[in-house]
Design a protein around this motif. Structure first.
Motif, PDB file in Angstrom:
ATOM      1  N   THR A 293      59.444  87.704  96.218  1.00 45.83           N
ATOM      2  CA  THR A 293      58.789  88.215  97.514  1.00 45.83           C
ATOM      3  C   THR A 293      59.138  89.901  97.341  1.00 45.83           C
ATOM      4  OG1 THR A 293      59.058  86.491  98.768  1.00 45.83           O
ATOM      5  CG2 THR A 293      58.988  88.317  99.954  1.00 45.83           C
TER       6      THR A 293
ATOM      7  N   ASN B  30      57.351  76.897 102.617  1.00 46.59           N
ATOM      8  CA  ASN B  30      58.381  76.606 103.299  1.00 46.59           C
ATOM      9  C   ASN B  30      57.986  75.738 104.374  1.00 46.59           C
ATOM     10  OD1 ASN B  30      60.461  76.468 105.430  1.00 46.59           O
ATOM     11  ND2 ASN B  30      61.420  78.045 104.374  1.00 46.59           N
TER      12      ASN B  30
ATOM     13  N   LYS C 160      56.892  91.540  95.058  1.00 44.67           N
ATOM     14  CA  LYS C 160      55.421  91.584  95.376  1.00 44.67           C
ATOM     15  C   LYS C 160      55.473  92.958  96.444  1.00 44.67           C
ATOM     16  CE  LYS C 160      52.965  88.444  93.266  1.00 44.67           C
ATOM     17  NZ  LYS C 160      52.170  88.735  92.694  1.00 44.67           N
ATOM     18  N   GLU C 161      56.370  92.813  97.456  1.00 43.80           N
ATOM     19  CA  GLU C 161      56.484  94.072  98.287  1.00 43.80           C
ATOM     20  C   GLU C 161      56.508  95.338  97.589  1.00 43.80           C
ATOM     21  OE1 GLU C 161      59.664  92.888 100.826  1.00 43.80           O
ATOM     22  OE2 GLU C 161      58.283  91.504 102.049  1.00 43.80           O
TER      23      GLU C 161
ATOM     24  N   GLU D 214      56.059  79.274 106.149  1.00 41.67           N
ATOM     25  CA  GLU D 214      56.032  80.506 105.572  1.00 41.67           C
ATOM     26  C   GLU D 214      55.649  80.510 104.129  1.00 41.67           C
ATOM     27  OE1 GLU D 214      58.988  84.328 104.557  1.00 41.67           O
ATOM     28  OE2 GLU D 214      59.615  82.577 105.601  1.00 41.67           O
ATOM     29  N   GLU D 215      54.750  81.222 103.533  1.00 49.14           N
ATOM     30  CA  GLU D 215      54.556  81.373 102.069  1.00 49.14           C
ATOM     31  C   GLU D 215      55.003  82.250 101.399  1.00 49.14           C
ATOM     32  OE1 GLU D 215      50.306  82.427 101.754  1.00 49.14           O
ATOM     33  OE2 GLU D 215      49.523  80.708 102.603  1.00 49.14           O
ATOM     34  N   VAL D 216      55.907  81.566  99.976  1.00 51.44           N
ATOM     35  CA  VAL D 216      56.959  82.440  99.472  1.00 51.44           C
ATOM     36  C   VAL D 216      56.243  82.556  97.981  1.00 51.44           C
ATOM     37  CG1 VAL D 216      59.276  82.438  98.716  1.00 51.44           C
ATOM     38  CG2 VAL D 216      58.637  81.234 100.778  1.00 51.44           C
ATOM     39  N   PRO D 217      55.871  83.885  97.815  1.00 57.16           N
ATOM     40  CA  PRO D 217      55.591  83.974  96.160  1.00 57.16           C
ATOM     41  C   PRO D 217      56.785  83.831  95.185  1.00 57.16           C
ATOM     42  CG  PRO D 217      55.718  86.252  97.340  1.00 57.16           C
ATOM     43  CD  PRO D 217      56.031  85.119  98.336  1.00 57.16           C
ATOM     44  N   ALA D 218      56.458  83.032  94.141  1.00 55.12           N
ATOM     45  CA  ALA D 218      57.431  82.653  93.169  1.00 55.12           C
ATOM     46  C   ALA D 218      56.880  82.875  91.726  1.00 55.12           C
ATOM     47  CB  ALA D 218      58.177  81.414  93.479  1.00 55.12           C
TER      48      ALA D 218
ATOM     49  N   GLU E  30      52.799  82.515  88.271  1.00 56.69           N
ATOM     50  CA  GLU E  30      53.029  82.746  89.441  1.00 56.69           C
ATOM     51  C   GLU E  30      52.296  81.824  90.345  1.00 56.69           C
ATOM     52  OE1 GLU E  30      52.217  86.780  90.764  1.00 56.69           O
ATOM     53  OE2 GLU E  30      53.276  87.912  89.123  1.00 56.69           O
TER      54      GLU E  30
ATOM     55  N   ASP F 213      62.113  83.418  93.363  1.00 56.50           N
ATOM     56  CA  ASP F 213      61.363  84.109  94.445  1.00 56.50           C
ATOM     57  C   ASP F 213      61.188  85.639  94.211  1.00 56.50           C
ATOM     58  OD1 ASP F 213      60.715  85.197  97.020  1.00 56.50           O
ATOM     59  OD2 ASP F 213      62.525  84.584  98.236  1.00 56.50           O
TER      60      ASP F 213
ATOM     61  N   THR G 172      52.552  80.413  94.737  1.00 54.02           N
ATOM     62  CA  THR G 172      53.050  80.541  96.139  1.00 54.02           C
ATOM     63  C   THR G 172      53.385  79.249  96.581  1.00 54.02           C
ATOM     64  OG1 THR G 172      51.581  82.448  96.487  1.00 54.02           O
ATOM     65  CG2 THR G 172      52.675  81.204  98.449  1.00 54.02           C
TER      66      THR G 172
END
Length: 351
Positions: free
Chosen positions: A150, A116, A153-154, A121-125, A111, A148, A113
């Motif tokens: 995101t 962009n 994670k949410e 913007e930070e994108v967890p991946a 994992e 992605d 981050t």
């Protein structure tokens, strides 16, 4: 002459072989080019981030999903260095874990981050990198497939919040039960009396929890709390009435108010307006735009009321424990015409 004809024939046969071979090679090349075009089309249209780096580790290709994820226009040249796509805090993990593993010939999944580049913007991946080899096994580059996560994670964060809220509520509930049992036993005159009081008070607590559960655990409206607390004492003949605007309460406020109303209603049924045939109980509340809150409990037309000589747990709960939930205070009075209770404080303004 015969030798010349023989040489000519051999030359023509060799030429035909070469033509056939060239046609086969051309067919294979066209087929390979067609397959390559199909592969590129699939890769480019894939929904996950797909990238390719050359043998030096420089990025040479990003599909449409990758460009969208990192904020690159279709006609922009991608940054060459892989770490440019990763936030600064995760670059050490890439350089110390992912890159060495891939260079040793293994694939690596971790994992990370991403960043962009257009918005910051930070994108967890979920980042997967692997070596790419030719038909002879020689390293020719590296592939990257990134998903992605995101939404995942949410969802994980939401579940963690639910678990934390559940643990908090359980802890608070156990503390309230402990206080109910201890205080009731301390003031009870017999084991049977204490058992009956504990069961009723814990039942009121359970009813409050049911209201919160129906409201998704985070808040309950005043109307539901009042109706739920007074339901066991409301025979439907108009002797118990309540009036006020509907407004959400925080979880501790809902539980506290429910317990207070239960105690008031129990006392009214034993000694106050609801102990006879003609008495009434009126509950009214008001909420100001700034969140100021006031609730009044008024008993009337019942037997003459005397101020209790001793303060039991119920009275202490009403007078001391409920007010702090509302950042306010309570008063409990016993004029001859009937008990009166007032709660003043603050509640959250409606969003």
């Amino acid at each position: 002459m015969l030798k010349f004809l023989a040489r000519q024939t051999m030359t023509q046969l060799e030429l035909r072989k070469r033509i056939v071979l060239q046609r086969r090679l051309l067919h294979r090349a066209r087929k390979a080019e067609h397959e390559k075009a199909n592969f590129e089309r699939v890769v480019r249209q894939a929904s996950d981030f797909i990238g390719i780096a050359d043998g030096r580790g420089e990025v040479i290709f990003l599909n449409d999903a990758a460009r969208a994820l990192v904020g690159l226009p279709a006609d922009a040249s991608p940054p060459k260095v892989v770490t440019d796509y990763v936030i600064e805090a995760d670059r050490a993990a890439f350089l110390e874990e992912v890159k060495p593993a891939v260079k040793s010939g293994e694939s690596c999944e971790r994992e990370l981050t991403l960043r962009n580049v257009a918005t910051g913007e930070e994108v967890p991946a979920l980042f997967t990198m692997f070596p790419v080899r030719d038909g002879e096994g020689d390293l020719i580059g590296y592939g990257v497939v990134t998903k992605d996560i995101t939404a995942q994670k949410e969802e994980d964060e939401r579940k963690a919040q639910i678990m934390a809220e559940a643990a908090h509520r359980i802890k608070n509930t156990l503390a309230i039960v402990q206080a109910i049992v201890a205080q009731t036993l301390r003031g009870a005159r017999s084991l049977e009396e204490s058992r009956d009081a504990i069961m009723k008070r814990v039942g009121a607590l359970a009813a409050a929890q049911d209201i919160l559960t129906g409201a998704q655990g985070s808040a309950a409206d005043i109307m539901s709390v009042v109706a739920g607390a007074l339901a066991p004492h409301d025979s439907g003949n108009g002797r118990v009435s309540w009036e006020g605007p509907d407004h959400p309460l925080e979880s501790p406020q809902a539980i506290g108010l429910s317990l207070a109303l239960h105690e008031l209603a129990t006392n009214a049924a034993k000694y106050g307006a609801l102990s006879g045939d003609a008495g009434r109980v009126d509950i009214k509340w008001h909420v100001d735009p700034d969140g100021s809150f006031r609730l009044d409990w008024t008993e009337r037309d019942g037997p003459v009321v005397n101020t209790p000589s001793a303060t039991g747990f119920g009275s202490r709960l009403i007078q001391r424990m409920i007010g702090p939930y509302f950042q306010g205070s309570t008063t409990l009075e016993f004029p001859p015409e009937g008990a009166r209770f007032r709660l003043t404080g603050k509640i959250s303004r409606r969003s």
